[in-house]
Structure formats: C-alpha cells, structure tokens
Design a protein around this motif. Sequence first.
Motif, PDB file in Angstrom:
ATOM      1  N   PHE A 104       0.969  -1.372  -0.274  1.00 40.37           N
ATOM      2  CA  PHE A 104       0.427  -0.347  -0.032  1.00 40.37           C
ATOM      3  C   PHE A 104       0.780   0.846   0.280  1.00 40.37           C
ATOM      4  CE2 PHE A 104      -3.424  -2.205   2.664  1.00 40.37           C
ATOM      5  CZ  PHE A 104      -3.931  -2.762   1.664  1.00 40.37           C
ATOM      6  N   ALA A 105       1.932   1.600   0.620  1.00 42.00           N
ATOM      7  CA  ALA A 105       2.886   2.366   0.736  1.00 42.00           C
ATOM      8  C   ALA A 105       3.131   2.560  -0.593  1.00 42.00           C
ATOM      9  CB  ALA A 105       4.245   2.131   1.801  1.00 42.00           C
ATOM     10  N   TRP A 106       3.503   1.622  -1.238  1.00 42.85           N
ATOM     11  CA  TRP A 106       4.031   2.085  -2.663  1.00 42.85           C
ATOM     12  C   TRP A 106       3.465   2.567  -3.556  1.00 42.85           C
ATOM     13  CZ3 TRP A 106       3.128  -1.011  -7.049  1.00 42.85           C
ATOM     14  CH2 TRP A 106       3.664  -0.901  -7.875  1.00 42.85           C
ATOM     15  N   TRP A 107       2.626   1.794  -3.550  1.00 42.56           N
ATOM     16  CA  TRP A 107       1.251   1.889  -5.289  1.00 42.56           C
ATOM     17  C   TRP A 107       0.386   3.206  -4.353  1.00 42.56           C
ATOM     18  CZ3 TRP A 107       0.468   0.414  -8.898  1.00 42.56           C
ATOM     19  CH2 TRP A 107      -1.252   0.431  -9.498  1.00 42.56           C
ATOM     20  N   PHE A 108       0.062   3.567  -3.011  1.00 42.72           N
ATOM     21  CA  PHE A 108      -0.649   5.096  -2.819  1.00 42.72           C
ATOM     22  C   PHE A 108       0.564   6.260  -2.460  1.00 42.72           C
ATOM     23  CE2 PHE A 108      -3.313   2.262  -1.689  1.00 42.72           C
ATOM     24  CZ  PHE A 108      -4.823   2.524  -2.707  1.00 42.72           C
ATOM     25  N   ASP A 109       1.673   5.687  -2.608  1.00 44.20           N
ATOM     26  CA  ASP A 109       3.266   6.507  -2.715  1.00 44.20           C
ATOM     27  C   ASP A 109       2.788   7.671  -0.900  1.00 44.20           C
ATOM     28  OD1 ASP A 109       5.815   7.745  -2.928  1.00 44.20           O
ATOM     29  OD2 ASP A 109       4.184   9.649  -4.654  1.00 44.20           O
ATOM     30  N   ILE A 110       2.824   6.304   0.045  1.00 45.43           N
ATOM     31  CA  ILE A 110       2.913   7.346   0.972  1.00 45.43           C
ATOM     32  C   ILE A 110       4.131   6.350   2.141  1.00 45.43           C
ATOM     33  CG2 ILE A 110       0.346   7.623   1.185  1.00 45.43           C
ATOM     34  CD1 ILE A 110      -0.531   5.321   1.845  1.00 45.43           C
ATOM     35  N   SER A 111       4.007   7.022   3.187  1.00 42.36           N
ATOM     36  CA  SER A 111       5.256   6.348   3.769  1.00 42.36           C
ATOM     37  C   SER A 111       3.826   5.643   4.610  1.00 42.36           C
ATOM     38  CB  SER A 111       5.349   7.553   5.603  1.00 42.36           C
ATOM     39  OG  SER A 111       3.993   7.687   6.470  1.00 42.36           O
ATOM     40  N   LEU A 112       5.224   4.170   5.384  1.00 41.92           N
ATOM     41  CA  LEU A 112       4.946   2.640   5.936  1.00 41.92           C
ATOM     42  C   LEU A 112       3.981   2.848   7.057  1.00 41.92           C
ATOM     43  CD1 LEU A 112       7.848   1.400   5.909  1.00 41.92           C
ATOM     44  CD2 LEU A 112       5.633   0.188   4.304  1.00 41.92           C
ATOM     45  N   TRP A 113       4.330   4.203   7.728  1.00 37.93           N
ATOM     46  CA  TRP A 113       3.466   4.717   8.996  1.00 37.93           C
ATOM     47  C   TRP A 113       1.743   5.118   8.534  1.00 37.93           C
ATOM     48  CZ3 TRP A 113       2.300   3.511  13.710  1.00 37.93           C
ATOM     49  CH2 TRP A 113       1.776   3.994  14.149  1.00 37.93           C
ATOM     50  N   HIS A 114       2.342   6.022   7.537  1.00 40.29           N
ATOM     51  CA  HIS A 114       0.257   6.196   6.389  1.00 40.29           C
ATOM     52  C   HIS A 114       0.053   4.980   6.934  1.00 40.29           C
ATOM     53  CE1 HIS A 114      -1.545   8.928   4.060  1.00 40.29           C
ATOM     54  NE2 HIS A 114      -2.100   8.582   5.015  1.00 40.29           N
ATOM     55  N   ALA A 115       0.409   3.856   5.270  1.00 39.12           N
ATOM     56  CA  ALA A 115       0.029   2.838   4.898  1.00 39.12           C
ATOM     57  C   ALA A 115      -0.375   1.739   6.213  1.00 39.12           C
ATOM     58  CB  ALA A 115       0.971   1.759   4.225  1.00 39.12           C
ATOM     59  N   PHE A 116       0.596   2.189   7.067  1.00 40.18           N
ATOM     60  CA  PHE A 116      -0.082   0.923   8.371  1.00 40.18           C
ATOM     61  C   PHE A 116      -1.420   1.835   8.911  1.00 40.18           C
ATOM     62  CE2 PHE A 116      -0.566   0.393  13.089  1.00 40.18           C
ATOM     63  CZ  PHE A 116      -0.611  -1.335  12.522  1.00 40.18           C
ATOM     64  N   VAL A 117      -1.934   3.480   9.233  1.00 45.57           N
ATOM     65  CA  VAL A 117      -2.768   3.358  10.023  1.00 45.57           C
ATOM     66  C   VAL A 117      -4.067   3.821   9.009  1.00 45.57           C
ATOM     67  CG1 VAL A 117      -3.226   6.154  10.776  1.00 45.57           C
ATOM     68  CG2 VAL A 117      -1.074   5.205  11.310  1.00 45.57           C
TER      69      VAL A 117
END
Length: 151
Positions: A104-117
């Motif tokens: 999700f972090a890679w696909w949506f170009d967001i941080s791992l933390w943001h993807a986890f949240v």
Amino acid sequence: MDKQPTLFRLHGIRRRLIYVTLYELIAIAAATAGLALLTGQGAGHSSVVAVAASAIAVVWNIAFNWAFERWEARQAVRGRSIARRIAHAIGFEGGLVFTLVPLFAWWFDISLWHAFVMDLGLIVFFLCYTFVFNWVFDHLFGLPASAMAPA
C-alpha cells in the motif's frame, strides 16, 4: 461445538478452492471500495492494488489454513469455539499486515506509517469479515476434517 451443515459437506481441495474463491471475490469488492474511500483515489486505481492484495492473500490463505488445520487436528478438543475462531482470524489478518502495508505504501506513494494507519480500517473490517465468513461457511458447508471429532 458447531452443528452439522445445512447444505452439504465439503472436504479437502474442493473445500479450499470454494472457500478461497468466495472469500476473495467478496474481499476484492470490499477492499476496492475501502481503499478508494480511504485514499480519495478512484476505484480503478484502488482495484489494481485490491487484486494484488487478493493474490497475496490467496497464497497466505492456503499456507496459513494448511498450518492452522495441522495444528487443529492435533488438539484434544475438536470443533471451532469462539476463541479458536478469533485466534484464526487474528493469525490470518496479522500475517497479511507484513506484506500488504509495504504494498500500500508503494502503490499509493505514502509512508509505511501512513499505510499502516490507513490499513487499520481494513484490518478491523477484515478481522470481522474473516470471522463471520468462516462461521457462515462452516455452517453452510460443514467443518473441515481437522475440526471434526474422530469417527
């Protein structure tokens, strides 16, 4: 202990194929809608990662359920209690977090933390969905051999 199925009994590979197919078709639709809502991106963009997540989940589903049923078959108490169902749902969903959050972090170009949240909402949904789906599936198609009392 669960009651006997109301429709028909499934065992082995046939049971797993029907289980995975039904589970993942519903999951792709739900994940596409959830990811589109959480990211503000369209369903087309979200559906690609939902299908990728589904493919990962299928492989994990096969591996996890194989291991879970091997463990379950060695237990003295047979059947699927609420506690066992909760452990199954948490184990399955917990394993997916380690692969889906980086995706999700890679696909949506967001941080791992943001993807986890962002994934927390999906985790809560899928914990409930997995629990309910398994309960309904077992009631419709019967328990797997690993959960049945010895003959």
